[in-house]
Design a protein around this motif. Structure first.
Motif, PDB file in Angstrom:
ATOM      1  N   LEU A  28      42.085  42.531  39.347  1.00 49.07           N
ATOM      2  CA  LEU A  28      40.920  43.377  39.627  1.00 49.07           C
ATOM      3  C   LEU A  28      39.664  42.565  39.382  1.00 49.07           C
ATOM      4  O   LEU A  28      39.560  41.869  38.373  1.00 49.07           O
ATOM      5  N   ASN A  29      38.729  42.685  40.302  1.00 51.76           N
ATOM      6  CA  ASN A  29      37.471  41.931  40.269  1.00 51.76           C
ATOM      7  C   ASN A  29      36.346  42.967  40.253  1.00 51.76           C
ATOM      8  O   ASN A  29      35.904  43.428  41.316  1.00 51.76           O
ATOM      9  N   ILE A  43      27.267  38.968  48.023  1.00 52.80           N
ATOM     10  CA  ILE A  43      28.063  38.540  49.173  1.00 52.80           C
ATOM     11  C   ILE A  43      29.505  39.010  49.014  1.00 52.80           C
ATOM     12  O   ILE A  43      30.114  39.538  49.953  1.00 52.80           O
ATOM     13  N   ASP A  44      30.051  38.846  47.798  1.00 53.80           N
ATOM     14  CA  ASP A  44      31.435  39.271  47.534  1.00 53.80           C
ATOM     15  C   ASP A  44      31.587  40.787  47.654  1.00 53.80           C
ATOM     16  O   ASP A  44      32.625  41.275  48.117  1.00 53.80           O
ATOM     17  N   GLN A  91      35.331  41.704  48.173  1.00 56.55           N
ATOM     18  CA  GLN A  91      36.072  40.859  47.234  1.00 56.55           C
ATOM     19  C   GLN A  91      35.804  41.268  45.791  1.00 56.55           C
ATOM     20  O   GLN A  91      36.477  40.788  44.880  1.00 56.55           O
ATOM     21  N   ARG A  92      34.810  42.105  45.588  1.00 52.54           N
ATOM     22  CA  ARG A  92      34.516  42.680  44.273  1.00 52.54           C
ATOM     23  C   ARG A  92      34.303  44.176  44.452  1.00 52.54           C
ATOM     24  O   ARG A  92      33.814  44.612  45.502  1.00 52.54           O
ATOM     25  N   LEU A 116      37.109  37.149  37.035  1.00 49.73           N
ATOM     26  CA  LEU A 116      38.489  37.011  37.459  1.00 49.73           C
ATOM     27  C   LEU A 116      38.933  35.549  37.527  1.00 49.73           C
ATOM     28  O   LEU A 116      40.057  35.216  37.150  1.00 49.73           O
ATOM     29  N   ARG A 117      38.073  34.674  38.006  1.00 49.52           N
ATOM     30  CA  ARG A 117      38.441  33.254  38.085  1.00 49.52           C
ATOM     31  C   ARG A 117      38.673  32.669  36.695  1.00 49.52           C
ATOM     32  O   ARG A 117      39.569  31.852  36.498  1.00 49.52           O
TER      33      ARG A 117
END
Length: 259
Positions: A70-71, A99-100, A105-106, A222-223
């Motif tokens: 999960l982000n 942007i994400d 992506q988030r 998350l990374r």
């Protein structure tokens, strides 16, 4: 992969997790803004004066297999505390968050929803061990964020969970490790103490275990969970010992000496 979104998480049930037939762990990582700048720089109080805007969650086993991610962007800080967001260390990365979000992506969630997510992972999926690198900071920052928003003393974490500090586990393993000491001396990864010691930053440790001196920590939730998970898996292969606790207030936190 069981889930990569909140919706998919809530479609995952305990029986699905049980069918994996392995003990699973939830690695957490937060990125924060400073709430009270005067109090923040008092040693040991950083987490208690931080507001979480980025929460990464990664579900894995001790072999490194990943089953869910999960982000999350915490809206209470990211959207509604713009003045505080100006204080975050990695302000230059914030544009990439937008942007994400646009690229899905988030996910944008409130701190209330984030708390419900952790509760679901612990109590519905029965993944009860939550871990982080220097978990004291993440624990205190998530508590402070939730209590600030709710104007209460309610804890962010459910009572049924166990906390584990990956850095404390690492310290017990490498404090007398000659190879790690030599690696740090050779590359200048030493603290600024009167008698310098090997650094224990996650970035430095990851460079050591991967033999990649060019690695740069991303400093996004998350990374960073991914490298912390890799460090834990490496420690498990080395048969490092660790302890968990459910009594957070009496936990013997490891005092971090990073620089």
């Amino acid at each position: 992969m069981l889930f990569t979104t909140v919706r998919e998480l809530y479609r995952t049930d305990r029986q699905t997790v049980k069918a994996i037939n392995r003990q699973l762990y939830a690695t957490l990582d937060t990125e924060t803004a400073i709430d009270n700048i005067k109090r923040y720089f008092v040693k040991g109080t950083e987490g208690k004066n931080s507001l979480v805007y980025d929460l990464g969650i990664l579900i894995h086993d001790l072999k490194g297999n990943v089953y869910g991610t999960l982000n999350l962007i915490i809206t209470d800080t990211f959207l509604y505390q713009q003045e505080k967001m100006d204080s975050c260390y990695f302000k230059d990365k914030l544009q990439s968050y937008y942007i994400d979000i646009d690229n899905r992506q988030r996910e944008l969630v409130s701190i209330h929803t984030a708390r419900d997510i952790i509760d679901y992972i612990v109590n519905e999926l029965n993944i009860t061990t939550l871990e982080a690198y220097n978990i004291k900071f993440d624990y205190e920052a998530l508590n402070h964020t939730y209590q600030t928003v709710t104007h209460s003393k309610t804890e962010f974490f459910p009572q049924e969970c166990e906390l584990m500090d990956i850095q404390k586990m690492l310290h017990s393993h490498i404090k007398d490790n000659k190879k790690y000491r030599s690696f740090c001396i050779k590359n200048g990864y030493l603290t600024k103490h009167k008698v310098p010691r090997p650094q224990e930053k996650a970035e430095v440790v990851y460079r050591y275990i991967t033999r990649n001196n060019q690695f740069i920590e991303d400093h996004t939730g998350l990374r960073d969970c991914s490298i912390e998970k890799d460090i834990m898996v490496w420690l498990n292969k080395k048969n490092a010992t660790y302890k968990t606790t459910s009594n957070f207030n009496k936990y013997e936190w490891y005092e971090v000496e990073m620089a």
